[in-house]
Scaffold this active site. Structure first.
Site, mmCIF file in Angstrom:
data_model
loop_
_atom_site.group_PDB
_atom_site.id
_atom_site.type_symbol
_atom_site.label_atom_id
_atom_site.label_comp_id
_atom_site.label_asym_id
_atom_site.label_seq_id
_atom_site.Cartn_x
_atom_site.Cartn_y
_atom_site.Cartn_z
ATOM 1 N N GLU A 12 -33.595 13.340 -51.472
ATOM 2 C CA GLU A 12 -33.845 12.340 -52.505
ATOM 3 C C GLU A 12 -35.324 11.993 -52.425
ATOM 4 O OE1 GLU A 12 -31.637 11.788 -54.693
ATOM 5 O OE2 GLU A 12 -29.999 12.736 -53.588
ATOM 6 N N HIS A 151 -25.708 11.544 -55.810
ATOM 7 C CA HIS A 151 -27.173 11.399 -55.755
ATOM 8 C C HIS A 151 -27.616 10.730 -54.456
ATOM 9 C CE1 HIS A 151 -28.127 12.982 -59.697
ATOM 10 N NE2 HIS A 151 -27.177 12.245 -60.221
ATOM 11 N N ASP A 156 -24.364 14.880 -51.434
ATOM 12 C CA ASP A 156 -24.695 16.041 -52.258
ATOM 13 C C ASP A 156 -24.747 17.314 -51.422
ATOM 14 O OD1 ASP A 156 -24.852 14.180 -54.224
ATOM 15 O OD2 ASP A 156 -26.910 14.620 -54.845
#
Length: 639
Positions: A12, A151, A156
């Site tokens: 991220e 997310h 993920d």
């Protein structure tokens, strides 16, 4: 690959640029032989505030990473965790760019481990029908991942592990058993192909049509996209594994584009450009000119024939001549149309040289009876009425024959006739749906764009004359007025005068009663609109008649253009107004518009006359067709 260790990683970040943005979270899962060996997860302090859009997407706030370690402290631990393994990521170029940039800033050498991208693998393994998108959320659902992407990095990464295992299982059935074979199986992107990515750099991100051009400025390939830049860019990354597409990209020197308001306009423009340029790398079957039509010959004793040019009594379009011939055989048997090819003079009689149909002869020979042109005309009139939707008696006869065969345990005969009947009904439905739109002088429709705005289409005689949009908060009706005023002028058919009606009826024949029908159809979120669905003929309150192909039976409609009495049986103005079903419009274009109109949420803004199919048309047989096709599918399963 059973002995290969994979480290599936997900990041991220604060944005999409590895140069200006930073990592906020790392999640990784180490697997071998289908078993999880370990997990790595940590937040990372990016050293800057996290943008609100990223916070909304990931849920990671600046406060959450304030006490987290910096990338300088995290990266060595991650590289140790991934040492000796194949690095896997969904859209691996994004993740590896950030990791390599972080390693460079930290002065840490990048190990150069093999990298596998699940996006590339998914595009190679799955077709677009199975997976219309290769987003992780879509693949996780299609391939049955146990973890739902959120997310967040570790979630993920876990979902990507399930996707990876499912894809490896697919390629294993194709003989791909080692890592080297898997790498070879992925799309090959040559340096020359990758170097042409600059051709997509200046394209907009709007819907439209793109045209690849060759060295001589010739059009090589035409396609449509909801995002022109993203779609064209995919041709230079190996996403399309078709050999002919790689060959086309190797020849391409530039990419032209046409921006469009929405997907419908892009589809229509693509069809028109295909006809204009005939690009060599497009499938030939997409060309509208290849359609076949079934019609009756112009002679005293007509019979069925196939043609490229439709006549007023035509049925179609068919993708192949064989499909049209099959329907012709079924209708000839049911309607008594002759199949013999002997030329019979107008004062002659049919039958002397034709054995009865019962012994494999001509369907028009019933019991050896001879018929003159007047008697034989009953069969061809029945066909014309069936095509136009003025009767469905032959369909009832076919259904009764199916039930009789089933009752007498002639199941194979019943099944064959059932499948042929479905084919006939689908052909009738196709013609009548397209003709319903092609006869309208102007038709304005609106479709929600999903963001609070509207997409508009101005259709004239089955052709798209204008397209536009109104964003959320923009008054829609001024946009419609501007589009209508600037729309392409589509002249009516050359022969005769088509009736000009309002809300399905001529204002001269209905007087004030046209308002009754308009109010009855009103409703919906778009101002002054009603649901965009073809109206089956039905009784209108206090009208004194029934709706038949958009006119009221027995009211004596009058053409507002030439003043002649309208022939209600035919639905057009006298004998001079004999038009083909689509009145010159392209079957492909009209069909594309009809499919757009049938999408959920589409509304009719206004129309010059009623948008309706015939009362006795094939639309009334939709439920029967669904049952018949379900029975056909059940038969194939049992076989």
């Amino acid at each position: 690959m059973y002995d290969t260790t994979f480290v599936v990683v997900d990041l991220e970040t604060t944005g999409g640029s590895a140069d200006g943005d930073a990592i906020t979270e790392i999640g990784a899962v180490k697997v071998r032989g289908g078993e999880i060996l370990g997990e790595f997860a940590t937040l990372v302090d990016p050293g800057c505030p996290i943008p609100p859009k990223v916070v909304q997407l990931t849920g990671i706030t600046t406060a959450m990473v304030r006490d987290a370690p910096h990338i300088e402290a995290v990266l060595p631990g991650f590289l140790e965790f991934a040492a000796g393994a194949v690095l896997v990521a969904h859209n691996a170029r994004f993740d590896t760019r950030f990791l390599k940039a972080a390693a460079e800033r930290c002065g840490t050498p990048w190990p150069g481990a093999p990298v596998l991208c699940t996006v590339q693998l998914a595009r190679r393994v799955l077709d677009r029908d199975e997976a219309p998108s290769v987003r992780l959320s879509v693949l996780a659902q299609v391939l049955g991942s146990r973890t739902r992407p959120t997310h967040r990095a570790l979630d993920d990464a876990r979902a990507t592990v399930d996707v990876l295992h499912a894809l490896i299982e697919r390629v294993g059935n194709l003989g791909v058993g080692t890592l080297a074979e898997l790498i070879d199986y992925l799309p090959e992107v040559t340096r020359r192909q990758r170097a042409k990515r600059h051709l997509a750099a200046e394209l907009p991100t709007t819907p439209g049509v793109y045209l690849f051009r060759g060295p001589g400025d010739e059009v090589l390939y035409i396609g449509t996209a909801v995002n022109l830049r993203r779609r064209v860019h995919s041709y230079f990354t190996g996403s399309d594994t078709r050999t002919r597409m790689r060959e086309m990209v190797a020849l391409a020197t530039c990419v032209d584009h046409v921006e469009c308001a929405h997907g419908l306009e892009a589809g229509v423009r693509e069809l028109r450009l295909l006809v204009a340029h005939t690009p060599p790398y497009n499938r030939r079957s997409k060309f509208p000119r290849r359609a076949w039509w079934l019609t009756l010959t112009d002679e005293a004793f007509p019979r069925f024939t196939t043609t490229r040019t439709p006549t007023p009594d035509a049925l179609g379009p068919f993708n192949s001549r064989a499909d049209a011939v099959e329907v012709a055989g079924t209708l000839a048997d049911r309607c008594g149309v002759r199949t013999c090819t002997t030329r019979i003079p107008r004062d002659g009689r049919h039958g002397p040289d034709c054995p009865p149909a019962a012994v494999g002869g001509c369907p028009a020979s019933v019991g050896g009876k001879l018929s003159d042109a007047t008697e034989y005309a009953a069969a061809t009139d029945l066909v014309r009425d069936l095509f136009a939707g003025r009767t469905d008696a032959p369909l009832h006869a076919m259904r009764d024959r199916i039930e009789t065969c089933a009752a007498t345990e002639q199941f194979e005969t019943a099944a064959r006739l059932r499948d042929r009947t479905v084919t006939v009904i689908r052909a009738l439905r196709r013609t009548q749906r397209l003709a319903a739109l092609a006869r309208l002088a102007e038709f304005v429709a609106a479709r929600p764009d999903g963001a609070g705005g509207w997409e508009f289409a101005i259709v004239r005689y089955g052709r798209l004359a204008a397209a536009g949009t109104a964003r959320r908060g923009t008054p829609p009706m001024p946009v419609v007025a501007a589009l209508t005023a600037s729309a392409e002028a589509v002249p009516p058919p050359d022969s005769g005068c088509p009736p000009l009606r309002v809300s399905g009826h001529t204002s001269r024949s209905l007087g004030g009663r046209s308002q009754v029908l308009r109010e009855e159809r009103s409703g919906g979120s778009f101002p002054g609109s009603y649901p965009c669905a073809l109206e089956i003929g039905r009784r209108v309150p206090d009208s004194g008649g029934e709706l038949l192909d958009g006119v009221l039976d027995g009211l004596g409609d009058v053409c507002l253009r030439c003043g002649k009495d309208d022939d209600v049986r035919r639905g057009w103005c006298g004998q001079d107004g004999v038009y083909p079903p689509l009145r010159g419009a392209s079957p492909e274009e009209t069909g594309l518009i009809v499919r757009w109109l049938e999408q959920p949420g589409v509304r009719i803004v206004r129309t010059t006359e009623g948008y309706a199919v015939p009362r006795f048309g094939a639309a009334a047989w939709t439920e029967w067709v669904a049952l018949a096709e379900a029975a056909t599918q059940a038969d194939s399963v049992h076989e």
